[in-house]
Design an enzyme around this catalytic site. Structure first.
Site, PDB file in Angstrom:
ATOM      1  N   SER A  41      92.863 115.551 106.938  1.00  0.00           N
ATOM      2  CA  SER A  41      93.799 114.473 106.622  1.00  0.00           C
ATOM      3  C   SER A  41      94.921 114.424 107.661  1.00  0.00           C
ATOM      4  O   SER A  41      94.655 114.181 108.828  1.00  0.00           O
ATOM      5  CB  SER A  41      94.328 114.678 105.197  1.00  0.00           C
ATOM      6  OG  SER A  41      94.911 113.505 104.715  1.00  0.00           O
ATOM      7  N   ASP A  52      86.409 109.072  98.829  1.00  0.00           N
ATOM      8  CA  ASP A  52      87.782 109.463  99.150  1.00  0.00           C
ATOM      9  C   ASP A  52      88.721 108.281  98.904  1.00  0.00           C
ATOM     10  O   ASP A  52      88.665 107.273  99.612  1.00  0.00           O
ATOM     11  CB  ASP A  52      87.829 109.894 100.626  1.00  0.00           C
ATOM     12  CG  ASP A  52      89.189 110.411 101.066  1.00  0.00           C
ATOM     13  OD1 ASP A  52      90.217 109.915 100.561  1.00  0.00           O
ATOM     14  OD2 ASP A  52      89.214 111.310 101.923  1.00  0.00           O
ATOM     15  N   HIS A  88      88.600 113.635  98.678  1.00  0.00           N
ATOM     16  CA  HIS A  88      89.529 114.095  99.719  1.00  0.00           C
ATOM     17  C   HIS A  88      89.894 115.569  99.547  1.00  0.00           C
ATOM     18  O   HIS A  88      90.714 116.097 100.293  1.00  0.00           O
ATOM     19  CB  HIS A  88      90.810 113.233  99.639  1.00  0.00           C
ATOM     20  CG  HIS A  88      91.651 113.238 100.880  1.00  0.00           C
ATOM     21  ND1 HIS A  88      91.259 112.637 102.057  1.00  0.00           N
ATOM     22  CD2 HIS A  88      92.879 113.780 101.135  1.00  0.00           C
ATOM     23  CE1 HIS A  88      92.208 112.786 102.972  1.00  0.00           C
ATOM     24  NE2 HIS A  88      93.196 113.495 102.448  1.00  0.00           N
TER      25      HIS A  88
END
Lengths: 288, 288
Positions: free
Chosen positions: A153, A230, A266
């Site tokens: 991320s 995600d 995620h």
């Protein structure tokens, strides 16, 4: 500055060291985890390559060490793994702890130029210079000529941008659900507005992987995994397609692999599921 | 009672289901995680064996699913993994939440006979009867004829005692740092004093692996790992040597393997490091 070892934990045949050191660049004490594989935990005198794992928003160096399962593959390949923190801590900047996506836990791997964050939010210098220099001077079994980088991320943004800004510094790069085009997503825009002066729009591009890839010269072998489940991808925070488009338009896409993983989210359930692939990708370059 | 699926999470090619159901034996809603490997997540109609992982003091079904690394091996072998909670929750028994080693998070896999805990602290019946029955009626891809059991610390005690009390019910058993002789350690004595009536000393022995192993008839293939750096081992809470002694004296030690793992502690860093060995041990029996 030397490290203080707060704990030494046996893991997958090697040792996970919980370290801290006083950092000049971030103007505070920084915590991190260092995994030494069996090949380096022993006194064989053999040097091992080093993979840096940059964590995402809200994380510290602990998340990846506890839930990423990089140690499993790293112990087999003979690779050290460094898990740094994601920002300075305790600088007592008003509001630095108020948002999950800005300030503490959200350093975005840049050097802030805007007051008051410029007083220590220099994660770019910390990760690319101060931390590796400190590690290589304290741990002789780490091979300074073989560094790789990956991240998740915000940390995937960090991995891609640090690699692309420093040709030759890292021998491998990969990313899990990276913020691949921060100047065009809410997370990146909020962070860059807060860390950079208004008149420094150019700075934004200098820390955007989809801009940097256009300037890249030479081979570019990148593995990127993103889950189709995600929610941050669905919300347009990651924009990996923009990175692929920029790579393609600049002729740098030949060995850039974006894998859209069906249903994955995620979380660290996603990261741990593909950690072994990213270790193998790093090993291809670090153990060549 | 049917399950409510609170989340479905992609993990190592399979699915981790976060489930809850109203349980009669524990008189409350129970949460758990169920890992369905790729072989069972698909509609192949093929049944897969089921490994129960019993967690330790203070844990829920989440710890093992997030940090145990069992999904990695289970996805390769084609094995489902069940991660139950460690006690009833929210029975509003005075003091049940006050200690880390008694009450909530510390059910010890027994049926309490002493008031007020007898009103729902029946983890023995929940794990051996109600939970498997509910799972097998709701998830047709789980093979009720192939159950294995493992666990950590208090859950290692649970795995050993549930296996030894129910010959034939479980096809495999292993344990990580189990409380192997609870009637002779502080944790076990505190729990049994609280869950059983004063005049039921016999009950203590019925839930002590080192007592139960003496009565075992037939083959006994057990894998037990304990870290030499485990502070609870050093404090005499685990007493694996007592279990080995009892197994030896009763002639049941031939295939009981106690591995003392150098430097490993009591944490999930220890469990994850050897999870693959325990999955392989279970597979030897469940996939034979």
């Amino acid at each position: 500055m030397a490290f203080t070892t707060k704990a030494t934990i046996a893991s997958f045949g090697g040792k996970l060291l919980k370290l801290s050191h006083q950092a000049k660049s971030t103007n505070c004490e920084m915590g991190l985890n260092l995994y030494l594989p069996p090949q380096a935990a022993s006194d064989s005198g053999k040097k091992v390559p080093v993979l840096f794992y940059l964590a995402g928003l809200t994380c510290t160096g602990d998340n990846g060490a506890e839930k990423g399962f990089f140690q499993h593959g790293a112990s087999q390949k003979g690779m050290a793994v460094v898990y740094p923190d994601t920002s300075p801590r305790g600088l007592n900047i008003e509001g630095e702890d108020e948002a999950y996506d800005f300030g503490s836990g959200a350093g975005f791997y840049v050097n802030a130029t805007k007051e008051p964050y410029s007083k220590g939010y220099n994660m770019y210098t910390y990760i690319t210079e101060e931390l590796p220099n400190a590690l290589f001077s304290s741990f002789k079994q780490l091979d300074s000529s073989r560094m790789g980088i990956t991240g998740h991320s915000m940390g995937g943004h960090g991995a891609l941008t640090l690699f692309l800004k420093n040709p030759g510094m890292y021998k491998s790069v990969s990313a899990f659900a990276p913020i691949a085009n921060p100047i065009n997503c809410p997370w990146g825009q909020k962070a860059f507005k807060g860390y950079f002066e208004e008149d420094q729009q150019q700075k934004w591009k200098e820390h955007d992987a989809s801009e940097l890839v256009k300037q890249w010269k030479g081979p570019l072998d990148i593995l990127i995994d993103v889950g189709t489940g995600d929610n941050f991808y669905k919300q347009g925070q990651l924009l990996p397609e923009n990175f692929m488009k920029a790579a393609k338009e600049s002729g740098n896409d030949k060995d850039v692999k974006l894998r859209m993983q069906p249903d994955y989210d995620h979380s660290y359930y996603f990261i741990s599921s593909f950690a072994e692939d990213h270790i193998a990708h790093a090993a291809k370059h670090l153990l060549a």
